[in-house]
Scaffold this motif. Structure first.
Motif, PDB file in Angstrom:
ATOM      1  N   LEU A  85      32.412  14.369  16.772  1.00  0.00           N
ATOM      2  CA  LEU A  85      31.917  14.820  15.469  1.00  0.00           C
ATOM      3  C   LEU A  85      33.050  15.256  14.548  1.00  0.00           C
ATOM      4  O   LEU A  85      33.085  14.882  13.372  1.00  0.00           O
ATOM      5  N   LEU A  86      33.971  16.027  15.076  1.00  0.00           N
ATOM      6  CA  LEU A  86      35.066  16.514  14.241  1.00  0.00           C
ATOM      7  C   LEU A  86      36.019  15.394  13.826  1.00  0.00           C
ATOM      8  O   LEU A  86      36.534  15.400  12.707  1.00  0.00           O
ATOM      9  N   SER A  87      36.239  14.428  14.704  1.00  0.00           N
ATOM     10  CA  SER A  87      37.102  13.323  14.314  1.00  0.00           C
ATOM     11  C   SER A  87      36.427  12.442  13.266  1.00  0.00           C
ATOM     12  O   SER A  87      37.087  11.886  12.390  1.00  0.00           O
ATOM     13  N   GLY A  88      35.117  12.296  13.339  1.00  0.00           N
ATOM     14  CA  GLY A  88      34.397  11.535  12.319  1.00  0.00           C
ATOM     15  C   GLY A  88      34.389  12.237  10.980  1.00  0.00           C
ATOM     16  O   GLY A  88      34.574  11.614   9.934  1.00  0.00           O
ATOM     17  N   ILE A  89      34.205  13.552  11.001  1.00  0.00           N
ATOM     18  CA  ILE A  89      34.205  14.318   9.756  1.00  0.00           C
ATOM     19  C   ILE A  89      35.612  14.366   9.171  1.00  0.00           C
ATOM     20  O   ILE A  89      35.808  14.230   7.962  1.00  0.00           O
ATOM     21  N   GLY A  90      36.602  14.522  10.028  1.00  0.00           N
ATOM     22  CA  GLY A  90      37.983  14.623   9.559  1.00  0.00           C
ATOM     23  C   GLY A  90      38.575  13.316   9.081  1.00  0.00           C
ATOM     24  O   GLY A  90      39.588  13.301   8.380  1.00  0.00           O
ATOM     25  N   SER A  91      37.974  12.191   9.426  1.00  0.00           N
ATOM     26  CA  SER A  91      38.538  10.899   9.027  1.00  0.00           C
ATOM     27  C   SER A  91      38.335  10.612   7.550  1.00  0.00           C
ATOM     28  O   SER A  91      39.028   9.779   6.983  1.00  0.00           O
ATOM     29  N   GLY A  92      37.381  11.250   6.916  1.00  0.00           N
ATOM     30  CA  GLY A  92      37.128  11.033   5.499  1.00  0.00           C
ATOM     31  C   GLY A  92      36.277   9.810   5.227  1.00  0.00           C
ATOM     32  O   GLY A  92      36.132   9.408   4.072  1.00  0.00           O
ATOM     33  N   SER A  93      35.718   9.185   6.239  1.00  0.00           N
ATOM     34  CA  SER A  93      34.917   7.979   6.036  1.00  0.00           C
ATOM     35  C   SER A  93      33.446   8.285   5.756  1.00  0.00           C
ATOM     36  O   SER A  93      32.689   7.375   5.449  1.00  0.00           O
ATOM     37  N   ILE A  94      33.048   9.537   5.838  1.00  0.00           N
ATOM     38  CA  ILE A  94      31.667   9.920   5.562  1.00  0.00           C
ATOM     39  C   ILE A  94      31.547  10.249   4.078  1.00  0.00           C
ATOM     40  O   ILE A  94      32.255  11.105   3.549  1.00  0.00           O
ATOM     41  N   ARG A  95      30.643   9.547   3.421  1.00  0.00           N
ATOM     42  CA  ARG A  95      30.422   9.763   1.985  1.00  0.00           C
ATOM     43  C   ARG A  95      29.012  10.310   1.776  1.00  0.00           C
ATOM     44  O   ARG A  95      28.059   9.855   2.410  1.00  0.00           O
ATOM     45  N   ALA A  96      28.878  11.246   0.873  1.00  0.00           N
ATOM     46  CA  ALA A  96      27.586  11.900   0.644  1.00  0.00           C
ATOM     47  C   ALA A  96      26.549  10.920   0.104  1.00  0.00           C
ATOM     48  O   ALA A  96      25.358  11.048   0.405  1.00  0.00           O
TER      49      ALA A  96
END
Length: 67
Positions: free
Chosen positions: A13-24
Motif C-alpha cells: 500500500l505504501l509503495s503504491g501511494i508513494g509512487s505517485g501513480s494514483i490519481r484522484a
C-alpha cells in the motif's frame, strides 16, 4: 492475520501511494452502478465461492477419484 502478512500489505500500500501513480480522478465514481450494483457483484462472488466450496467438499467424498 500474522504480523508478516500485515507488514507485506502495508509495504504494498505504501509503495503504491508513494509512487505517485494514483490519481484522484480515477477514483470517481467509486460505485458507477450504485449500491445495488455493488451488492449484485458481492452476491455473485459470494455464491461463486460457496459453489466452489461445495464442489471441493464433495470431491473429498469420492472413493476412487482416479477412475
Amino acid at each position: 492475520m500474522t504480523l508478516l502478512n500485515l507488514s507485506i500489505l502495508a509495504f504494498v500500500l505504501l509503495s503504491g501511494i508513494g509512487s505517485g501513480s494514483i490519481r484522484a480522478e480515477n477514483l470517481q465514481p467509486i460505485f458507477p452502478e450504485g449500491i445495488s450494483g455493488m451488492a449484485r457483484g458481492a452476491g455473485l462472488v459470494f455464491f461463486s465461492y460457496l459453489g466452489f466450496d461445495m464442489v471441493a467438499c464433495l470431491s473429498e467424498e469420492c472413493k476412487n477419484p482416479e477412475r
